[in-house]
Design an enzyme around this catalytic site. Structure first.
Site, mmCIF file in Angstrom:
data_model
loop_
_atom_site.group_PDB
_atom_site.id
_atom_site.type_symbol
_atom_site.label_atom_id
_atom_site.label_comp_id
_atom_site.label_asym_id
_atom_site.label_seq_id
_atom_site.Cartn_x
_atom_site.Cartn_y
_atom_site.Cartn_z
ATOM 1 N N CYS A 117 0.840 -1.205 0.000
ATOM 2 C CA CYS A 117 0.000 0.000 0.000
ATOM 3 C C CYS A 117 0.879 1.261 0.000
ATOM 4 O O CYS A 117 0.728 2.133 -0.877
ATOM 5 C CB CYS A 117 -0.943 -0.023 1.198
HETATM 6 N N1 LIG Z 1 -4.393 -4.804 5.099
HETATM 7 C C1 LIG Z 1 -3.777 -4.099 4.158
HETATM 8 O O1 LIG Z 1 -3.950 -2.845 4.034
HETATM 9 C C2 LIG Z 1 -2.864 -4.756 3.201
HETATM 10 C C3 LIG Z 1 -2.464 -6.084 3.350
HETATM 11 N N2 LIG Z 1 -1.659 -6.653 2.406
HETATM 12 C C4 LIG Z 1 -1.099 -8.012 2.528
HETATM 13 O O2 LIG Z 1 -2.138 -8.960 2.505
HETATM 14 C C5 LIG Z 1 -1.759 -10.096 3.274
HETATM 15 C C6 LIG Z 1 -2.886 -10.394 4.237
HETATM 16 O O3 LIG Z 1 -3.016 -9.265 5.098
HETATM 17 P P1 LIG Z 1 -4.379 -8.906 5.807
HETATM 18 O O4 LIG Z 1 -5.530 -9.313 4.964
HETATM 19 O O5 LIG Z 1 -4.247 -7.509 6.243
HETATM 20 O O6 LIG Z 1 -4.244 -9.904 7.079
HETATM 21 P P2 LIG Z 1 -5.377 -10.548 7.996
HETATM 22 O O7 LIG Z 1 -4.677 -10.965 9.238
HETATM 23 O O8 LIG Z 1 -6.544 -9.660 8.092
HETATM 24 O O9 LIG Z 1 -5.810 -11.861 7.183
HETATM 25 C C7 LIG Z 1 -4.934 -12.924 6.906
HETATM 26 C C8 LIG Z 1 -5.745 -14.193 6.687
HETATM 27 O O10 LIG Z 1 -4.845 -15.248 6.386
HETATM 28 C C9 LIG Z 1 -5.127 -16.341 7.264
HETATM 29 N N3 LIG Z 1 -3.913 -17.121 7.526
HETATM 30 C C10 LIG Z 1 -2.846 -16.762 8.282
HETATM 31 N N4 LIG Z 1 -1.915 -17.732 8.272
HETATM 32 C C11 LIG Z 1 -2.401 -18.726 7.499
HETATM 33 C C12 LIG Z 1 -1.910 -20.002 7.108
HETATM 34 N N5 LIG Z 1 -0.719 -20.454 7.501
HETATM 35 N N6 LIG Z 1 -2.692 -20.765 6.299
HETATM 36 C C13 LIG Z 1 -3.887 -20.317 5.879
HETATM 37 N N7 LIG Z 1 -4.425 -19.129 6.225
HETATM 38 C C14 LIG Z 1 -3.685 -18.336 7.017
HETATM 39 C C15 LIG Z 1 -5.636 -15.688 8.522
HETATM 40 O O11 LIG Z 1 -6.335 -16.610 9.314
HETATM 41 P P3 LIG Z 1 -6.433 -16.424 10.926
HETATM 42 O O12 LIG Z 1 -7.641 -15.577 11.145
HETATM 43 O O13 LIG Z 1 -6.581 -17.814 11.425
HETATM 44 O O14 LIG Z 1 -5.170 -15.781 11.395
HETATM 45 C C16 LIG Z 1 -6.531 -14.591 7.935
HETATM 46 O O15 LIG Z 1 -7.776 -15.093 7.550
HETATM 47 C C17 LIG Z 1 -0.457 -9.743 4.014
HETATM 48 O O16 LIG Z 1 0.622 -10.399 3.415
HETATM 49 C C18 LIG Z 1 -0.359 -8.239 3.861
HETATM 50 O O17 LIG Z 1 0.987 -7.829 3.760
HETATM 51 C C19 LIG Z 1 -1.318 -5.941 1.285
HETATM 52 C C20 LIG Z 1 -1.653 -4.631 1.130
HETATM 53 C C21 LIG Z 1 -2.397 -3.929 2.125
HETATM 54 C C1 LIG Z 2 -0.821 -0.127 9.238
HETATM 55 C C2 LIG Z 2 0.059 -1.324 8.971
HETATM 56 O O1 LIG Z 2 0.441 -2.051 9.873
HETATM 57 N N1 LIG Z 2 0.406 -1.518 7.735
HETATM 58 C C3 LIG Z 2 1.247 -2.595 7.314
HETATM 59 C C4 LIG Z 2 1.388 -2.480 5.828
HETATM 60 C C5 LIG Z 2 0.212 -3.051 5.153
HETATM 61 C C6 LIG Z 2 0.428 -4.512 4.833
HETATM 62 O O2 LIG Z 2 0.609 -5.382 5.636
HETATM 63 O O3 LIG Z 2 0.414 -4.876 3.638
HETATM 64 P P1 LIG Z 2 1.397 -4.722 2.489
HETATM 65 O O4 LIG Z 2 2.750 -4.971 2.992
HETATM 66 O O5 LIG Z 2 1.095 -5.803 1.585
HETATM 67 O O6 LIG Z 2 1.133 -3.380 1.954
HETATM 68 C C7 LIG Z 2 2.629 -2.537 7.916
HETATM 69 O O7 LIG Z 2 3.144 -1.458 8.146
HETATM 70 O O8 LIG Z 2 3.226 -3.611 8.048
#
Ligand SMILES: NC(=O)C1=CN([C@@H]2O[C@H](COP(=O)(O)OP(=O)(O)OC[C@H]3O[C@@H](n4cnc5c(N)ncnc54)[C@H](OP(=O)(O)O)[C@@H]3O)[C@@H](O)[C@H]2O)C=CC1
Ligand SMILES: CC(=O)N[C@@H](CCC(=O)OP(=O)(O)O)C(=O)O
Length: 310
Positions: A117
């Site tokens: 992000c």
């Molecule tokens: N949130 C954001 O703004 C952004 C996030 N991302 C990326 O997206 C990815 C997910 O982040 P986010 O959605 O925020 O995280 P969340 O913690 O909200 O969701 C992660 C999901 O993955 C599941 N999970 C974790 N470990 C495993 C495993 N070993 N096997 C299967 N399922 C698993 C979790 O289950 P459980 O509930 O059991 O832990 C949960 O449902 C990260 O890599 C992050 O860097 C990218 C850009 C922005």
């Molecule tokens: C607020 C917050 O914790 N933000 C995350 C970044 C968002 C994320 O985990 O996703 P991407 O790495 O895929 O962008 C962090 O700083 O680690």
């Protein structure tokens, strides 16, 4: 036959947002795993191997494990939203607007790394200036940013929202990443075309979705007598002809009293601003986006659509 899509991690923050964006679509078949089975490795492996496109919304280690699960199956293509593969040259970087030929690279790729992000904002501001020759490769770039708290995934959302949470976060705005070793720095450096790692200072605000990324620059340290106007021109030329990244008109920026971090929440767009005063020594480049929109799930769906076109 409709292409089959599996979102591994569909019950997490990013996964749920992708699912919501796919809800009205009848051109794809969504494979789904029950929430209670979300960590069932055997079932995930079956679903991953049944998909035409698998979108990984998992922590880095689990994403790497998922890629290994389909390694021998050439018919599965992957979009990984984690940090695991973003500077891997074997993966296409999923920021379609970063170069003219990037949409084609994404369309033809088996493996696509969805951008982070914060890097979407920083690279979106820096790369066009590097390509235009205005920003020296070794400029000491600093990136200051604020994200909505959904950026911290399910865990931070619970800390912010749940009454009685054992480790609540009360701060309306806090800095973190204080060791200056944030996981997004390598990605900003590589795709920002910089020879020095940028100094990145992130923060979180008490709002769910939204993001401001700032890159302040000293004009005297840029090339070609760069000015407010020439920087704006380079950005506007780079993003001409597409409608996701908007370069805000200089006059409109000059009349703004403030930038609201949540203005683009629930959209998949990004706005770029060049702030400053003509003739003055500094400019502040600003990107505005939704951390879960163009910063994650919106970009993932955009990349999936490009891949399905191939
Ligand atoms: N949130 C954001 O703004 C952004 C996030 N991302 C990326 O997206 C990815 C997910 O982040 P986010 O959605 O925020 O995280 P969340 O913690 O909200 O969701 C992660 C999901 O993955 C599941 N999970 C974790 N470990 C495993 C495993 N070993 N096997 C299967 N399922 C698993 C979790 O289950 P459980 O509930 O059991 O832990 C949960 O449902 C990260 O890599 C992050 O860097 C990218 C850009 C922005
Ligand atoms: C607020 C917050 O914790 N933000 C995350 C970044 C968002 C994320 O985990 O996703 P991407 O790495 O895929 O962008 C962090 O700083 O680690």
């Amino acid at each position: 036959m409709k292409p089959k899509i599996f979102i591994d991690g569909e019950h997490g923050t990013t996964g749920l947002q992708i699912r919501t964006r796919m809800a009205g679509r009848d051109d794809v078949e969504l494979l789904s795993i029950p929430e209670a089975e979300r960590r069932n490795a055997r079932l995930r492996e079956d679903l991953l191997n049944s998909a035409d496109v698998a979108i990984l919304c998992l922590p880095d280690d689990a994403a790497k494990e998922a890629v290994a699960m389909v390694a021998g199956n050439n018919s599965v293509r992957i979009i990984d939203t984690s940090t695991a593969h973003r500077v891997n040259p074997d993966w296409a970087y999923g920021f379609a607007e970063m170069d003219r030929e990037q949409p084609k690279k994404i369309s033809g790729a088996r493996y696509v790394a969805n951008p982070g992000c914060y890097p979407t904002g920083a690279i979106g501001l820096l790369r066009p200036l590097r390509l235009a020759g205005l920003l020296p490769e070794d400029y000491p770039v600093t990136v200051n940013a604020v994200s909505g708290y959904t950026g911290g995934g399910k865990q931070m959302i619970a800390q912010m929202e749940e009454a009685g949470h054992p480790d609540p976060i009360d701060a309306p705005h806090f800095l973190y990443g204080l060791t200056l070793k944030h996981k997004h720095v390598p990605e900003m450096q590589v795709h920002g075309l910089l020879s020095r790692a940028p100094l990145f200072s992130p923060s979180v605000g008490k709002f769910p979705q939204g993001m401001i990324v700032q890159v302040p620059l000293y004009l005297a340290d840029l090339n070609d007598h760069a000015s407010l106007g020439s920087i704006h021109e380079a950005l506007a030329a780079h993003y001409a002809g597409q409608d996701i990244v908007e370069v805000v008109d200089l006059k409109e920026s000059a009349n703004l009293a403030r930038v609201n971090a949540v203005e683009l929440a629930d959209t998949d767009r990004m706005k770029l601003y060049v702030f400053g005063t003509a003739g003055a020594p500094h400019v502040n480049l600003v990107a505005l986006l939704d951390n879960l929109g163009k910063g994650a799930s919106g970009a993932a769906v955009q990349n999936m659509d490009l891949m399905l076109k191939a």
